[in-house]
Scaffold this motif. Structure first.
Motif, PDB file in Angstrom:
ATOM      1  N   GLY A  68       0.810  -1.208   0.000  1.00  0.00           N
ATOM      2  CA  GLY A  68       0.000   0.000   0.000  1.00  0.00           C
ATOM      3  C   GLY A  68       0.842   1.256   0.000  1.00  0.00           C
ATOM      4  O   GLY A  68       0.333   2.356   0.257  1.00  0.00           O
ATOM      5  N   GLU A  69       2.144   1.124  -0.318  1.00  0.00           N
ATOM      6  CA  GLU A  69       3.054   2.265  -0.320  1.00  0.00           C
ATOM      7  C   GLU A  69       3.577   2.515  -1.728  1.00  0.00           C
ATOM      8  O   GLU A  69       3.147   1.898  -2.688  1.00  0.00           O
ATOM      9  CB  GLU A  69       4.206   2.009   0.670  1.00  0.00           C
ATOM     10  CG  GLU A  69       3.719   1.824   2.113  1.00  0.00           C
ATOM     11  CD  GLU A  69       4.858   1.577   3.075  1.00  0.00           C
ATOM     12  OE1 GLU A  69       6.027   1.534   2.623  1.00  0.00           O
ATOM     13  OE2 GLU A  69       4.585   1.416   4.282  1.00  0.00           O
ATOM     14  N   GLY A  70       4.507   3.431  -1.833  1.00  0.00           N
ATOM     15  CA  GLY A  70       5.059   3.780  -3.133  1.00  0.00           C
ATOM     16  C   GLY A  70       4.333   4.949  -3.763  1.00  0.00           C
ATOM     17  O   GLY A  70       3.482   5.596  -3.148  1.00  0.00           O
ATOM     18  N   THR A  71       4.683   5.199  -5.020  1.00  0.00           N
ATOM     19  CA  THR A  71       4.102   6.310  -5.779  1.00  0.00           C
ATOM     20  C   THR A  71       3.639   5.790  -7.132  1.00  0.00           C
ATOM     21  O   THR A  71       4.350   5.005  -7.774  1.00  0.00           O
ATOM     22  CB  THR A  71       5.157   7.412  -5.997  1.00  0.00           C
ATOM     23  OG1 THR A  71       5.643   7.848  -4.719  1.00  0.00           O
ATOM     24  CG2 THR A  71       4.556   8.599  -6.729  1.00  0.00           C
ATOM     25  N   GLU A  72       2.462   6.233  -7.557  1.00  0.00           N
ATOM     26  CA  GLU A  72       1.910   5.817  -8.844  1.00  0.00           C
ATOM     27  C   GLU A  72       1.933   4.295  -8.990  1.00  0.00           C
ATOM     28  O   GLU A  72       2.217   3.747 -10.062  1.00  0.00           O
ATOM     29  CB  GLU A  72       2.690   6.454  -9.998  1.00  0.00           C
ATOM     30  CG  GLU A  72       2.607   7.961 -10.066  1.00  0.00           C
ATOM     31  CD  GLU A  72       1.286   8.458 -10.659  1.00  0.00           C
ATOM     32  OE1 GLU A  72       0.619   7.666 -11.346  1.00  0.00           O
ATOM     33  OE2 GLU A  72       0.957   9.634 -10.427  1.00  0.00           O
ATOM     34  N   GLY A  73       1.636   3.603  -7.882  1.00  0.00           N
ATOM     35  CA  GLY A  73       1.503   2.154  -7.933  1.00  0.00           C
ATOM     36  C   GLY A  73       2.792   1.377  -7.996  1.00  0.00           C
ATOM     37  O   GLY A  73       2.780   0.184  -8.313  1.00  0.00           O
ATOM     38  N   LEU A  74       3.940   1.997  -7.651  1.00  0.00           N
ATOM     39  CA  LEU A  74       5.230   1.306  -7.684  1.00  0.00           C
ATOM     40  C   LEU A  74       5.970   1.501  -6.366  1.00  0.00           C
ATOM     41  O   LEU A  74       6.100   2.630  -5.882  1.00  0.00           O
ATOM     42  CB  LEU A  74       6.103   1.823  -8.830  1.00  0.00           C
ATOM     43  CG  LEU A  74       5.596   1.609 -10.255  1.00  0.00           C
ATOM     44  CD1 LEU A  74       6.546   2.247 -11.256  1.00  0.00           C
ATOM     45  CD2 LEU A  74       5.435   0.122 -10.561  1.00  0.00           C
ATOM     46  N   ASP A  75       6.446   0.411  -5.802  1.00  0.00           N
ATOM     47  CA  ASP A  75       7.202   0.449  -4.552  1.00  0.00           C
ATOM     48  C   ASP A  75       8.412  -0.473  -4.696  1.00  0.00           C
ATOM     49  O   ASP A  75       8.268  -1.699  -4.732  1.00  0.00           O
ATOM     50  CB  ASP A  75       6.325  -0.007  -3.391  1.00  0.00           C
ATOM     51  CG  ASP A  75       7.061   0.008  -2.050  1.00  0.00           C
ATOM     52  OD1 ASP A  75       8.197   0.494  -2.010  1.00  0.00           O
ATOM     53  OD2 ASP A  75       6.482  -0.490  -1.060  1.00  0.00           O
ATOM     54  N   PHE A  76       9.612   0.122  -4.801  1.00  0.00           N
ATOM     55  CA  PHE A  76      10.842  -0.652  -4.949  1.00  0.00           C
ATOM     56  C   PHE A  76      11.500  -0.966  -3.594  1.00  0.00           C
ATOM     57  O   PHE A  76      12.587  -1.547  -3.570  1.00  0.00           O
ATOM     58  CB  PHE A  76      11.844   0.115  -5.824  1.00  0.00           C
ATOM     59  CG  PHE A  76      11.495   0.147  -7.276  1.00  0.00           C
ATOM     60  CD1 PHE A  76      11.898  -0.866  -8.131  1.00  0.00           C
ATOM     61  CD2 PHE A  76      10.746   1.191  -7.798  1.00  0.00           C
ATOM     62  CE1 PHE A  76      11.583  -0.834  -9.480  1.00  0.00           C
ATOM     63  CE2 PHE A  76      10.424   1.240  -9.149  1.00  0.00           C
ATOM     64  CZ  PHE A  76      10.837   0.223  -9.996  1.00  0.00           C
ATOM     65  N   GLY A  77      10.845  -0.595  -2.501  1.00  0.00           N
ATOM     66  CA  GLY A  77      11.469  -0.746  -1.188  1.00  0.00           C
ATOM     67  C   GLY A  77      11.800  -2.176  -0.832  1.00  0.00           C
ATOM     68  O   GLY A  77      12.883  -2.467  -0.308  1.00  0.00           O
ATOM     69  N   LEU A  78      10.882  -3.119  -1.079  1.00  0.00           N
ATOM     70  CA  LEU A  78      11.146  -4.511  -0.737  1.00  0.00           C
ATOM     71  C   LEU A  78      12.259  -5.104  -1.586  1.00  0.00           C
ATOM     72  O   LEU A  78      13.012  -5.972  -1.127  1.00  0.00           O
ATOM     73  CB  LEU A  78       9.864  -5.336  -0.892  1.00  0.00           C
ATOM     74  CG  LEU A  78       8.749  -5.048   0.126  1.00  0.00           C
ATOM     75  CD1 LEU A  78       7.521  -5.908  -0.166  1.00  0.00           C
ATOM     76  CD2 LEU A  78       9.235  -5.296   1.548  1.00  0.00           C
ATOM     77  N   LEU A  79      12.364  -4.649  -2.819  1.00  0.00           N
ATOM     78  CA  LEU A  79      13.446  -5.127  -3.680  1.00  0.00           C
ATOM     79  C   LEU A  79      14.816  -4.773  -3.103  1.00  0.00           C
ATOM     80  O   LEU A  79      15.746  -5.570  -3.169  1.00  0.00           O
ATOM     81  CB  LEU A  79      13.311  -4.505  -5.072  1.00  0.00           C
ATOM     82  CG  LEU A  79      12.461  -5.253  -6.089  1.00  0.00           C
ATOM     83  CD1 LEU A  79      12.101  -4.341  -7.252  1.00  0.00           C
ATOM     84  CD2 LEU A  79      13.192  -6.483  -6.593  1.00  0.00           C
ATOM     85  N   MET A  80      14.951  -3.589  -2.528  1.00  0.00           N
ATOM     86  CA  MET A  80      16.236  -3.102  -2.035  1.00  0.00           C
ATOM     87  C   MET A  80      16.505  -3.442  -0.575  1.00  0.00           C
ATOM     88  O   MET A  80      17.635  -3.279  -0.098  1.00  0.00           O
ATOM     89  CB  MET A  80      16.299  -1.581  -2.188  1.00  0.00           C
ATOM     90  CG  MET A  80      16.252  -1.053  -3.611  1.00  0.00           C
ATOM     91  SD  MET A  80      17.762  -1.394  -4.535  1.00  0.00           S
ATOM     92  CE  MET A  80      18.997  -0.509  -3.576  1.00  0.00           C
ATOM     93  N   ALA A  81      15.496  -3.921   0.142  1.00  0.00           N
ATOM     94  CA  ALA A  81      15.588  -4.051   1.596  1.00  0.00           C
ATOM     95  C   ALA A  81      16.714  -4.972   2.055  1.00  0.00           C
ATOM     96  O   ALA A  81      17.265  -4.793   3.145  1.00  0.00           O
ATOM     97  CB  ALA A  81      14.254  -4.536   2.161  1.00  0.00           C
ATOM     98  N   GLY A  82      17.089  -5.948   1.239  1.00  0.00           N
ATOM     99  CA  GLY A  82      18.080  -6.922   1.677  1.00  0.00           C
ATOM    100  C   GLY A  82      19.463  -6.361   1.935  1.00  0.00           C
ATOM    101  O   GLY A  82      20.244  -6.961   2.688  1.00  0.00           O
ATOM    102  N   VAL A  83      19.797  -5.214   1.336  1.00  0.00           N
ATOM    103  CA  VAL A  83      21.132  -4.641   1.547  1.00  0.00           C
ATOM    104  C   VAL A  83      21.115  -3.464   2.510  1.00  0.00           C
ATOM    105  O   VAL A  83      22.172  -2.927   2.850  1.00  0.00           O
ATOM    106  CB  VAL A  83      21.772  -4.219   0.208  1.00  0.00           C
ATOM    107  CG1 VAL A  83      21.952  -5.422  -0.709  1.00  0.00           C
ATOM    108  CG2 VAL A  83      20.966  -3.124  -0.469  1.00  0.00           C
TER     109      VAL A  83
END
Length: 404
Positions: A68-83
């Motif tokens: 339910g986060e991000g902007t314009e329906g896109l949230d890259f946070g989980l993709l980057m969270a591992g580092v």
């Protein structure tokens, strides 16, 4: 709001103490190996290429529906969270932003002229990055307007940048950051732009590699007060793990003829070695930080975060180099998702995710046997590549080793 480049090494000692016997237990940047008490020190994390392919955009769309986060329906946070646990601990964290950033709602483009969601910049900043190099072979994919939009997006996300510029003044002003009281400059250069020429009337639009230009940029940074100069350079052959002749010659010339303190390389999309040349660490290629090529090679999913500890000794800077292997989990293609090779085949990976492989194996977050084997392979292959030019003799070692 962008945080200041404040000290962020507190708490990392626990990470380091989990390392192999080679890695030791001292907190990064601490004067535990002969440095004078009170000597200035800081840490740098630098990672490989960020190149957003359509599959990663679709993953961000899927994740936004769940978070339910991000902007314009896109949230890259989980993709980057591992580092994030590693990147956010560095005093200075450097990314390489390879593509042109577009508008939040698109349209987007992939190879050969990349135009990618600007939402990735927010995720990069949230992961802990402070600055990005922007000189790459794709910098001019969409002309001066693309350069301007990319840098505007990075500004809005709170990320500093260097390598391309919107005007002459910006192009001629060195990027110098205050890192724990040390003035650190970052330079960024690229060797070519996929057949596009840098316009003669706007030579400052992007920095094109030549030894003369690199040396002049270092002198300008020193004249502007830089104590330390770090060079990000886009070079080498794509998908080749060995540095080519130009890289080797250029690295030696930089090490012998300039005062640049660290060289971090990009463009190959696979990990290349690190070595110390005439006292200067050269990371020839850090592979991909986050990418998903049309035909994944196995090597293109592997990357490395270089971890560099700077300590001032007698008016000079000593640099200790370590590394953190990473891996991008890739789900199977839809047409292959139902194919199994045994009755008890494991469930395939469901999402694209950027992984710190040693941390993932140590935490064992419900990993399948296939994932554990793949992560170990990624770590061991990355390690073998990094060390194959003798870096271990100069102290190159993992920040955190594999569990037993």
């Amino acid at each position: 709001m962008k945080r200041s480049l404040r000290p962020r090494t507190a708490g990392l000692a626990a990470l380091v103490c989990c390392a192999t016997a080679l890695a030791g237990c001292g907190a990064p940047g601490s004067p535990d190996d002969g440095a004078a008490a009170g000597a200035r020190s800081f840490t740098v994390a630098a990672a490989g290429d960020i190149l957003i392919h359509p599959e990663l955009t679709e993953q961000a769309r899927k994740d936004a529906q769940e978070t339910g986060e991000g902007t314009e329906g896109l949230d890259f946070g989980l993709l980057m969270a591992g580092v994030k646990p590693v990147i956010s601990k560095a005093d200075l964290a450097i990314c390489h932003m390879e593509p042109v950033l577009g508008e939040p709602g698109g349209p987007f483009q992939s190879y050969p002229d990349f135009l990618v969601p600007p939402q990735i910049a927010t995720a990069v900043e949230d992961a802990g990055y402070d600055t990005c190099s922007t000189a790459s072979n794709h910098t001019l994919d969409h002309g001066p307007a693309g350069v301007k939009r990319t840098l505007d997006v990075l500004d809005a996300a709170g990320l500093k940048h260097t390598g391309s510029a919107r005007n002459r003044k910006e192009g001629e002003t060195p990027l110098i950051m205050d890192v724990k009281g040390v003035k650190v400059a970052q330079l960024s250069f690229a060797g070519g732009f996929n057949g596009r020429e840098v316009p003669e009337d706007t030579p400052w639009l992007v920095n094109q590699t030549s030894f003369k230009r690199v040396a002049a940029a270092e002198r300008a940074a020193r004249d502007a007060g830089a104590d330390v100069v770090i060079l990000s350079i886009h070079w080498g052959r794509e998908h080749q793990q060995a540095p080519n002749g130009f890289q080797l010659r250029m690295a030696r010339r930089i090490a012998e003829k300039t005062g640049i303190d660290l060289v971090i390389g990009h463009h190959a999309h696979v990990v290349q070695p690190m070595e110390k040349v005439d006292g200067t660490w050269i990371a020839y290629g850090l592979g991909n930080q986050l990418a998903r090529h049309e035909v994944p090679s196995g090597l293109s999913e592997e990357g490395v975060i270089g971890w560099f500890e700077f300590t001032e000794r007698g008016g000079a800077w000593d640099v200790r180099a370590r590394y953190v292997p990473t891996f991008v989990d890739i789900p199977p293609d839809p047409e292959d998702a139902d194919i199994t090779t045994a009755a008890d085949a494991v469930e395939p990976v469901g999402d694209h995710r950027l992984v710190d492989v040693a941390a993932a194996l140590r935490e064992d977050r419900d990993l399948t046997g296939e994932q554990r084997s793949r992560y170990r392979l990624a770590f061991e292959r990355t390690e073998g590549t990094l060390l194959n030019r003798g870096g271990v003799q100069d102290g190159l070692e993992p920040l955190r080793g594999l569990p037993d």
